[in-house]
Each structure stands twice: as structure tokens, then as C-alpha cells.
Design an enzyme around this catalytic site. Structure first.
Site, PDB file in Angstrom:
ATOM      1  N   GLU A  81      -1.256   2.963   9.609  1.00  0.00           N
ATOM      2  CA  GLU A  81      -2.493   3.322   9.903  1.00  0.00           C
ATOM      3  C   GLU A  81      -2.484   4.714  10.052  1.00  0.00           C
ATOM      4  OE1 GLU A  81      -1.583   1.084   8.070  1.00  0.00           O
ATOM      5  OE2 GLU A  81      -3.282   0.690   6.661  1.00  0.00           O
ATOM      6  N   PHE A 114       0.823  -0.956  -0.229  1.00  0.00           N
ATOM      7  CA  PHE A 114      -0.044   0.013   0.396  1.00  0.00           C
ATOM      8  C   PHE A 114       1.200   1.383   0.236  1.00  0.00           C
ATOM      9  CE2 PHE A 114      -2.541   3.002   2.038  1.00  0.00           C
ATOM     10  CZ  PHE A 114      -3.939   2.919   1.139  1.00  0.00           C
ATOM     11  N   GLY A 115       0.900   1.514  -1.340  1.00  0.00           N
ATOM     12  CA  GLY A 115       1.889   2.711  -1.374  1.00  0.00           C
ATOM     13  C   GLY A 115       1.709   3.969  -0.962  1.00  0.00           C
ATOM     14  N   SER A 165       1.623  11.769   8.115  1.00  0.00           N
ATOM     15  CA  SER A 165       0.412  12.931   8.349  1.00  0.00           C
ATOM     16  C   SER A 165      -0.396  13.218   7.606  1.00  0.00           C
ATOM     17  CB  SER A 165       0.590  13.033   9.769  1.00  0.00           C
ATOM     18  OG  SER A 165       1.580  12.322  10.566  1.00  0.00           O
TER      19      SER A 165
HETATM   20  C1  LIG Z   1       7.678   0.247  10.097  1.00  0.00           C
HETATM   21  C2  LIG Z   1       6.647   1.304   9.151  1.00  0.00           C
HETATM   22  C3  LIG Z   1       5.728   0.743   8.264  1.00  0.00           C
HETATM   23  C4  LIG Z   1       5.326   1.600   6.945  1.00  0.00           C
HETATM   24  N1  LIG Z   1       4.274   1.509   6.141  1.00  0.00           N
HETATM   25  C5  LIG Z   1       3.766   2.343   5.240  1.00  0.00           C
HETATM   26  C6  LIG Z   1       2.788   1.637   4.333  1.00  0.00           C
HETATM   27  O1  LIG Z   1       3.013  -0.228   4.267  1.00  0.00           O
HETATM   28  N2  LIG Z   1       2.167   1.997   3.414  1.00  0.00           N
HETATM   29  C7  LIG Z   1       2.683   3.740   3.169  1.00  0.00           C
HETATM   30  O2  LIG Z   1       1.370   3.698   2.741  1.00  0.00           O
HETATM   31  N3  LIG Z   1       2.687   4.223   4.927  1.00  0.00           N
HETATM   32  C8  LIG Z   1       3.379   3.353   5.750  1.00  0.00           C
HETATM   33  N4  LIG Z   1       4.426   3.733   6.681  1.00  0.00           N
HETATM   34  C9  LIG Z   1       4.415   5.449   7.333  1.00  0.00           C
HETATM   35  C10 LIG Z   1       2.989   5.215   8.474  1.00  0.00           C
HETATM   36  O3  LIG Z   1       2.012   5.068   7.799  1.00  0.00           O
HETATM   37  C11 LIG Z   1       3.653   6.976   9.019  1.00  0.00           C
HETATM   38  O4  LIG Z   1       5.019   6.456   9.314  1.00  0.00           O
HETATM   39  C12 LIG Z   1       2.324   7.549   9.407  1.00  0.00           C
HETATM   40  O5  LIG Z   1       1.490   7.762   9.150  1.00  0.00           O
HETATM   41  C13 LIG Z   1       2.905   8.882  10.186  1.00  0.00           C
HETATM   42  O6  LIG Z   1       3.910   9.074   9.289  1.00  0.00           O
HETATM   43  P1  LIG Z   1       5.215  10.158   9.870  1.00  0.00           P
HETATM   44  O7  LIG Z   1       6.274   9.003  10.199  1.00  0.00           O
HETATM   45  O8  LIG Z   1       6.092  10.893   8.197  1.00  0.00           O
HETATM   46  O9  LIG Z   1       5.305  11.134  10.581  1.00  0.00           O
HETATM   47  P2  LIG Z   1       4.761  12.647  10.894  1.00  0.00           P
HETATM   48  O10 LIG Z   1       3.621  12.749  10.415  1.00  0.00           O
HETATM   49  O11 LIG Z   1       6.351  13.654  10.388  1.00  0.00           O
HETATM   50  O12 LIG Z   1       4.605  12.837  12.282  1.00  0.00           O
HETATM   51  C14 LIG Z   1       5.354  13.020  13.117  1.00  0.00           C
HETATM   52  C15 LIG Z   1       4.572  13.547  13.993  1.00  0.00           C
HETATM   53  O13 LIG Z   1       3.993  14.960  14.643  1.00  0.00           O
HETATM   54  C16 LIG Z   1       2.577  14.844  14.964  1.00  0.00           C
HETATM   55  N5  LIG Z   1       1.673  15.566  13.698  1.00  0.00           N
HETATM   56  C17 LIG Z   1       1.763  15.168  12.740  1.00  0.00           C
HETATM   57  N6  LIG Z   1       0.506  16.277  11.942  1.00  0.00           N
HETATM   58  C18 LIG Z   1      -0.020  16.294  13.359  1.00  0.00           C
HETATM   59  C19 LIG Z   1      -1.146  17.778  13.279  1.00  0.00           C
HETATM   60  N7  LIG Z   1      -2.139  17.525  12.501  1.00  0.00           N
HETATM   61  N8  LIG Z   1      -1.519  17.818  14.788  1.00  0.00           N
HETATM   62  C20 LIG Z   1      -0.421  17.097  15.533  1.00  0.00           C
HETATM   63  N9  LIG Z   1       0.432  15.945  15.712  1.00  0.00           N
HETATM   64  C21 LIG Z   1       0.572  16.456  14.100  1.00  0.00           C
HETATM   65  C22 LIG Z   1       2.244  12.678  14.264  1.00  0.00           C
HETATM   66  O14 LIG Z   1       1.511  12.112  15.305  1.00  0.00           O
HETATM   67  C23 LIG Z   1       3.769  12.332  14.930  1.00  0.00           C
HETATM   68  O15 LIG Z   1       3.558  12.074  15.935  1.00  0.00           O
HETATM   69  C24 LIG Z   1       4.525   2.920   7.326  1.00  0.00           C
HETATM   70  C25 LIG Z   1       5.827   4.046   8.739  1.00  0.00           C
HETATM   71  C26 LIG Z   1       6.640   2.914   9.537  1.00  0.00           C
HETATM   72  C27 LIG Z   1       7.629   3.232  10.743  1.00  0.00           C
END
Ligand SMILES: Cc1cc2nc3c(=O)[nH]c(=O)nc-3n(C[C@H](O)[C@H](O)[C@H](O)COP(=O)(O)OP(=O)(O)OC[C@H]3O[C@@H](n4cnc5c(N)ncnc54)[C@H](O)[C@@H]3O)c2cc1C
Length: 406
Positions: free
Chosen positions: A364, A122-123, A131
Site C-alpha cells: 500500500e 487487488f491486482g 512504487s
Molecule cells: C507480501 C506482499 C504482498 C503484496 N500484495 C499486493 C497486492 O495484493 N496487490 C498489489 O497490487 N500489490 C501488492 N504488493 C506490492 C506492493 O504494493 C509493492 O511491493 C510496493 O508498492 C513496492 O513496490 P516494489 O516492491 O516493486 O518496490 P519498488 O517500487 O521497486 O521500490 C524499491 C525501493 O525504491 C524506493 N522508491 C521507489 N520509487 C521511489 C521514489 N520515487 N522516491 C524514493 N524512493 C523510491 C521504494 O520506496 C523502495 O524502497 C505486495 C507486496 C508484498 C511484498
């Protein structure tokens, strides 16, 4: 809910036996070598572990979302790393194709994915912030005749290095915000311009990798677009609801594994002349864990029941994901405390479960993302259930072709 509680317990027992017999004996070798367990995924698919949300016409078992929750929980209780297959092979990838795909797309991809014969993904996320996946999306898909040409990169995509048929979201318009994104099914093994870089993640299983994905003039035929141009946001949001059921259930399974470890240790570890489970503060930790895990489990079951009824379930899925993440983190923390120094010893898998729980709590939708969704719904500003769920309305014409294994 489809399936009674006793049927679900029967399903749990079958999954437990299958994992003990076919999976656990070979996983050590894969961990040592860092190899992906293709044979394991295939045998899980053949046993029907990925088909509960699908009807028999695509080789599903039709057991429903309650069964999905039970299966995801039991897999993750034993092998939290293999829990990722519940998204790639059972929910976010194939279920999205099932719900949004043409009959031809469903026939081409769904039976192989839920059968474990092709690996999905799921890309969605990119480096600009998972986020705000749509606001930060830079990957573009430019239409050229009967093809789209994809350029850009993705981040954290699980199983992207193994994927044979998975989803990629890309911008088909630079001006339309969320409405400018479309969804595509891509087949990386046969496509030029697709490459991956696994991300080093200490503490997590080396068997299942998440990757940076690079798309360099990747050509995708128009018939592989999922839904209409500009429907990518709706496609992804629906997928994430189902993904949250799966992830919440996986968190319950991993938390249950922590509880089981902590309970057994508290019974047998003697300090100060008695088992540490005799001390009230350890009992309080175990009591809190037991109740919170059960509460999280019930939230996942409620979400599954709404999905089985075809009712809107975004609010319930978000509650379940949020609470299960918090409960599992507390369970991992309490288990580490109950183990004392031995939590750090490689003989005990406390750190292994704890690392997978941290990962699941973010995927998720992070806790804050869930808080925003839940609070805006509770404040009456944005009804979480405002969009009816998209479920494939009718049966397929001609169902599965003859040459597909059943
Ligand atoms: C091991 C692993 C596997 C994954 N697999 C997939 C996959 O298969 N497909 C895919 O599409 N994605 C995948 N992901 C991505 C995952 O969905 C994201 O890591 C997640 O959505 C958070 O995004 P980010 O890590 O960029 O954090 P960021 O978006 O940078 O957020 C960093 C922090 O800021 C906070 N934050 C951000 N915006 C707000 C806001 N508006 N209000 C309050 N707080 C906020 C967040 O809660 C978090 O604590 C995976 C992640 C990991 C770690």
C-alpha cells in the site's frame, strides 16, 4: 466517528473471542499443510468482520470505518497473516466495487466478498516497480466488441491463487499515461488464460500467498469494467486510501502483539537477580513502544473518523500508514532485543510478527512513497486532499437479490 470508544471496545472483544474460538484452533493445521483457510474466512464473513464499511442493504453491518480499524487491528494482533482478508474481503476489493460499481456489479460481487463466500484480490502492481504502478504498467486490455482481452502479468498479488472475484488494472490506451488505465472485475476460477505462481516468502505465514499472475488472452465482458475507460488511476488511488487505513491498523495490531510479548517477557525473564523489566534501558524500550503504538492507533482513528464523515482522508491515511509502519518496525526491533537470543527460538513468534510488519510497511505504498506524498503536500506543491473521496452516493435499487444468504 460512527461508534463510541466503548462500542469499539465491545467490537474488539467480540473479534478477539471469535478468533480464539473459531480461528486459532484450526490455523496450526493450515500452516502445517500450507492450505488456505476457506472455512475461517467464511466464518469471519458470517460474523460480520468484513462488513463494517457497508450498509445493511448489501449485508454489511454499517458500523463504519472506526470499526474497520478496530477489527483489522485485533485480527492482526492475533493472526497477522489473516489480516490480509481485511483488504481482499473488506476494503480494497469490495469497497472499490461498492464505490465505483454499477448496481449490478455491486449485487453480483459485494455481498459474497464481505460474506467471505468468494475470495477477492487487488491486482495493481507489476514487476516494473510497485512504487510507480501506473508508469510501469504493461498489462493491456484490448476492446473487442462486447469484451476486453487482457494480456500481461502482475506481481505480488495477494490471494491471486485463491481469488474468485477480484480487481485487475490494465492499460486500455498506450498513449495516455495514467489516464490510459482502466479497472476490471475478473472471476479467475471461470476464466481461461489466468494462471498464478505463488512467491516463496520465508518468514511469512505459508497460509496466505502472494503471487505472480499471468494473463494470457483473458476475456472480460464489458459489463465487468469498473468505472469508465481511463478511470483506473482514480479507482486505484481511492482504493489505496482505504487500504492504507486497513494496513496501518494491521500494523498497529502487529506492533501491539510485539509489545505484549516484550512486556510479558520483561516481567518474567530474570537476569542478574531481577526481572529484566527492572532495568532502565528495557523500561525505555517498553515506554517508547507503548507511546508510539498508541500514537499510531490515534492516527488510524483520525483517518477512520474523516472517512466516516465523508471528508478527504488521503493525507491522514498516508500519515497513519507511514507512522504505523515506522512504529511497528521499531516495536519489532525492540522486542527482538528484549528477547535476546530467544527471539530466534521457534517457541516465540517474534520473528513471525517482525516478518509480517516488514511486509505491511511496504504494501500500500512504501515508506518512501509516503514520504514523497507527505512532503509534497507539506511543501504546498501537491495538496494530498485535492481529490474528493468517491463514495457511493445512493442506495441500491432492489438491493440484494432474494437468493443471496443473509
Ligand atoms: C507480501 C506482499 C504482498 C503484496 N500484495 C499486493 C497486492 O495484493 N496487490 C498489489 O497490487 N500489490 C501488492 N504488493 C506490492 C506492493 O504494493 C509493492 O511491493 C510496493 O508498492 C513496492 O513496490 P516494489 O516492491 O516493486 O518496490 P519498488 O517500487 O521497486 O521500490 C524499491 C525501493 O525504491 C524506493 N522508491 C521507489 N520509487 C521511489 C521514489 N520515487 N522516491 C524514493 N524512493 C523510491 C521504494 O520506496 C523502495 O524502497 C505486495 C507486496 C508484498 C511484498
Amino acid at each position: 466517528m460512527i461508534g463510541s470508544a466503548s462500542e469499539h471496545e465491545d467490537i474488539r472483544d467480540s473479534v478477539r473471542r471469535l478468533i480464539e474460538r473459531d480461528v486459532l484452533p484450526v490455523m496450526g493445521g493450515h500452516e502445517r499443510e500450507g492450505t488456505f483457510p476457506h472455512g475461517v474466512v467464511r466464518s469471519m464473513g458470517e460474523a460480520g468482520l468484513f462488513g463494517a464499511a457497508f450498509p445493511e442493504e448489501v449485508n454489511g453491518t454499517g458500523l463504519g470505518f472506526g470499526a474497520v480499524a478496530v477489527i483489522a487491528e485485533e485480527i492482526s494482533r492475533q493472526r497477522p497473516d489473516l489480516g490480509v482478508t481485511m483488504n481482499s474481503q473488506a476494503m480494497t476489493c469490495p469497497l472499490t466495487i461498492w464505490n465505483w460499481g454499477t448496481d449490478d456489479q455491486v449485487r453480483r460481487f459485494v455481498p459474497d466478498l464481505i460474506g467471505g463466500r468468494r475470495i477477492g484480490m487487488f491486482g495493481l502492481s507489476e514487476s516494473g516497480g510497485g512504487s510507480d504502478a501506473f508508469g510501469s504498467m504493461k498489462t493491456v486490455a484490448e476492446r473487442r466488441g462486447d469484451r476486453y482481452v487482457l494480456n500481461g502479468s502482475k506481481m505480488w498479488i495477494t490471494l491471486a491463487d485463491q481469488c474468485e472475484a477480484g480487481l485487475i488494472f490494465a492499460r486500455t490506451s498506450r498513449d495516455d499515461g495514467h489516464a490510459g488505465v482502466s479497472a476490471f472485475v475478473i472471476e479467475p476460477k471461470t476464466q481461461k488464460g489466468y494462471s498464478t505462481q505463488p512467491i516463496a516468502m520465508p518468514g511469512l505465514s505459508p497460509v496466505i500467498r502472494s503471487c505472480a499472475v499471468f494473463l494470457d488472452d483473458v476475456e472480460v465482458p464489458v459489463e465487468n469494467r469498473l468505472g469508465q475507460e481511463g478511470e483506473g488511476f482514480k479507482v486505484a488511488m481511492g482504493a489505496l486510501d482505504y487500504g492504507r487505513l486497513s494496513v496501518a491498523s494491521r500494523l498497529v495490531g502487529a506492533a501491539q502483539a510485539c509489545f505484549d510479548l516484550a512486556r510479558d517477557y520483561a516481567r518474567t525473564r530474570v537476569v542478574g537477580g531481577q526481572a529484566i523489566g527492572r532495568y532502565q534501558m528495557v523500561q525505555q524500550q517498553l515506554a517508547d513502544m507503548a507511546v508510539e503504538i498508541e500514537a499510531a492507533r490515534l492516527l488510524t482513528r483520525q483517518t477512520a473518523a474523516l472517512m466516516d464523515a465523508g471528508a478527504p482522508a488521503r493525507r491522514a491515511a498516508s500519515y497513519a500508514k507511514y507512522f504505523a509502519g515506522a512504529a511497528a518496525k521499531r516495536a519489532a526491533q525492540a522486542t527482538a532485543e528484549i528477547f535476546g537470543g530467544y527471539a530466534l527460538a521457534a517457541d516465540y513468534p517474534v520473528g513471525f510478527f517482525s516478518a509480517h510488519i516488514a511486509m505491511l510497511a511496504t504494501g500500500e505504498g512504501s515508506p518512501n512513497v509516503q514520504r514523497v506524498l507527505i512532503a509534497e503536500d507539506a511543501l504546498g506543491w501537491k495538496d494530498a486532499n485535492r481529490h474528493p473521496p468517491r463514495r457511493r452516493p445512493s442506495t441500491l435499487r432492489n438491493a440484494v437479490p432474494e437468493n443471496v444468504d443473509r
